[in-house]
Motif scaffolding. Structure first.
Motif, PDB file in Angstrom:
ATOM      1  N   ALA A  11      38.357  38.859  43.476  1.00 46.22           N
ATOM      2  CA  ALA A  11      38.179  40.214  42.941  1.00 46.22           C
ATOM      3  C   ALA A  11      37.530  41.120  43.976  1.00 46.22           C
ATOM      4  N   SER A  17      38.083  44.165  39.355  1.00 46.51           N
ATOM      5  CA  SER A  17      37.107  43.395  38.594  1.00 46.51           C
ATOM      6  C   SER A  17      37.525  41.936  38.458  1.00 46.51           C
ATOM      7  N   GLU A  18      36.529  41.085  38.271  1.00 45.57           N
ATOM      8  CA  GLU A  18      36.793  39.665  38.072  1.00 45.57           C
ATOM      9  C   GLU A  18      37.638  39.454  36.811  1.00 45.57           C
ATOM     10  N   VAL A  21      41.265  39.881  37.589  1.00 43.03           N
ATOM     11  CA  VAL A  21      41.777  38.701  38.302  1.00 43.03           C
ATOM     12  C   VAL A  21      42.093  37.598  37.300  1.00 43.03           C
TER      13      VAL A  21
END
Length: 56
Positions: A11, A17-18, A21
Motif C-alpha cells: 500500500a 490504503s492498506e 490493497v
C-alpha cells in the motif's frame, strides 16, 4: 506481493490504503477462483498475467 512484501508495504509503495490493497487482492483471488494467495499467483501465471521467469 511477489517480492514478499506485506499488505502495508504494498500500500505504501503504491500510495493507496492498506484496505484497498486487501480488497483488490480479494477481488483478484475471486476472479482466479483461488483460495490462497499462492494459488492466485500460480493461476495468474498460468493465465499469462505474469512471467514464469522471476527476473523478467
Amino acid at each position: 506481493m511477489a517480492a514478499g512484501f506485506k499488505d502495508r508495504a504494498v500500500a505504501r509503495a503504491l500510495g493507496i490504503s492498506e484496505r484497498i490493497v486487501i480488497r483488490r487482492i480479494q477481488e483478484l483471488m475471486a476472479t482466479l477462483d483461488a483460495t490462497t494467495r499462492f494459488q492466485a499467483g500460480v493461476r495468474a501465471r498460468d493465465a499469462g498475467w505474469l512471467s514464469a521467469d522471476p527476473s523478467a
